[in-house]
Design a protein around this motif. Structure first.
Motif, PDB file in Angstrom:
ATOM      1  N   LEU A  27      -9.790   8.317  -6.752  1.00  0.00           N
ATOM      2  CA  LEU A  27     -10.910   8.441  -5.824  1.00  0.00           C
ATOM      3  C   LEU A  27     -12.138   7.708  -6.360  1.00  0.00           C
ATOM      4  O   LEU A  27     -12.899   7.099  -5.590  1.00  0.00           O
ATOM      5  N   TYR A  28     -12.321   7.741  -7.682  1.00  0.00           N
ATOM      6  CA  TYR A  28     -13.452   7.024  -8.277  1.00  0.00           C
ATOM      7  C   TYR A  28     -13.233   5.511  -8.203  1.00  0.00           C
ATOM      8  O   TYR A  28     -14.200   4.744  -8.126  1.00  0.00           O
ATOM      9  N   VAL A  29     -11.980   5.092  -8.222  1.00  0.00           N
ATOM     10  CA  VAL A  29     -11.673   3.667  -8.027  1.00  0.00           C
ATOM     11  C   VAL A  29     -12.101   3.228  -6.635  1.00  0.00           C
ATOM     12  O   VAL A  29     -12.663   2.144  -6.447  1.00  0.00           O
ATOM     13  N   ILE A  30     -11.860   4.082  -5.637  1.00  0.00           N
ATOM     14  CA  ILE A  30     -12.302   3.794  -4.265  1.00  0.00           C
ATOM     15  C   ILE A  30     -13.816   3.625  -4.230  1.00  0.00           C
ATOM     16  O   ILE A  30     -14.345   2.696  -3.600  1.00  0.00           O
ATOM     17  N   ALA A  31     -14.521   4.492  -4.930  1.00  0.00           N
ATOM     18  CA  ALA A  31     -15.989   4.420  -4.957  1.00  0.00           C
ATOM     19  C   ALA A  31     -16.466   3.117  -5.598  1.00  0.00           C
ATOM     20  O   ALA A  31     -17.400   2.468  -5.106  1.00  0.00           O
TER      21      ALA A  31
END
Length: 293
Positions: A113-117
């Motif tokens: 999810l942090y990669v998406i951000a």
């Protein structure tokens, strides 16, 4: 009183939407209006009364902000660019804890999810860097091709206004329409000062009608898409929004021309910008402690 506060928030968002790089939707998140705005737009035809109860004061406020506050904001940006940027960046930064809580509410803090951000943030920054600088003035003659261009630009600009972190004004720049729209806003302001000068109506309508129709289509389409994404991919969507918000903070200090106005960054300017940032962050956190409107 709630309607008045809603109108005031609309004014702030309207003024923000004429500033390239500033996302009105991000301010909607800060003001805790984002979910309610999407809900009102998406239920406009199924729950018309309650939707209009929200959209009318909010829309009037935005119109006032765009027409009346645009010049004030631009004047402040010209005279105090870093301090204004600092305050806006502080407002945006103050919304990050709220966004992070929303993003992790369902799926927790999964690494992907942090990669998406990160990807979303980099995308916003690249879009800003690659966006051409608008010409100071743009004139146009009315024809079908021109009307279609303005209509399509309105669709994408309005859709961008619904997405936190994305600037509708920046989209208008990409379409080459930003100077034309700003000139039209100036004409509207002039007409309100001299309502008997009917010669101003033709150039105003030439731009505002196709732009307005396009914006209606863009808002309706984008709000449904965002609502669907929040329903189906809640955490992923909020992490993408979180990344866009981080990217927006970078954008606020990315304009090289701002630094060229100064003969070096004096301690006074730096301290003033830091104070403005802290004030903006405090204001955002204060708003975040209040219940949703």
């Amino acid at each position: 009183m709630n309607l008045i506060l809603l109108g005031i928030k609309g004014i702030v968002m309207g003024a923000a939407n004429v500033m390239p790089g500033v996302s009105g939707a991000t301010l909607a998140v800060i003001f805790r209006l984002y979910d309610k705005l999407l809900d009102a737009v998406n239920h406009l035809f199924t729950d018309t009364k309650n939707s209009l109860k929200f959209l009318i004061p909010f829309g009037i406020g935005m119109a006032v902000g765009i027409v009346a506050m645009g010049d004030i904001i631009n004047t402040l940006l010209v005279n105090f660019p870093l301090q204004v940027s600092g305050f806006i960046a502080g407002l945006i930064a103050g919304s990050i804890p709220f966004l992070h809580n929303e993003a992790t509410a369902k799926d927790g803090k999964k690494p992907y999810l942090y990669v998406i951000a990160i990807i979303a943030g980099i995308t916003i920054v690249l879009l800003e860097i690659l966006t051409p600088t608008p010409e100071p003035y743009l004139s146009a003659e009315f024809n079908i091709g021109f009307a279609v261009l303005v209509f399509i630009g309105g669709i994408f600009a309005a859709a961008a206004m619904i997405i936190p972190g994305v600037s509708g004004a920046m989209v208008l720049i990409l379409f080459g329409l930003f100077p034309l729209v700003m000139n039209t806003i100036s004409l509207i302001r002039s007409y309100l000062m001299t309502p008997l000068d009917f010669s101003l109506l033709t150039p105003i309508f030439m731009v505002s009608i196709p732009l307005g129709l396009g914006m209606i289509v863009g808002i309706l389409a984008a709000s449904r898409l965002i609502a669907l994404l929040l329903k189906k991919f809640h955490s992923q969507t909020y992490f993408a929004i979180l990344g866009m918000v981080f990217g927006t903070i970078f954008i606020m200090f990315n304009d090289v021309s701002v630094y060229q106005q100064y003969d070096g960054l004096t301690p006074f300017i730096i301290v003033g910008t830091i104070i403005a940032f802290v004030c903006g962050g405090a204001a955002s956190l204060l708003l975040g402690n209040k219940k949703k409107s």
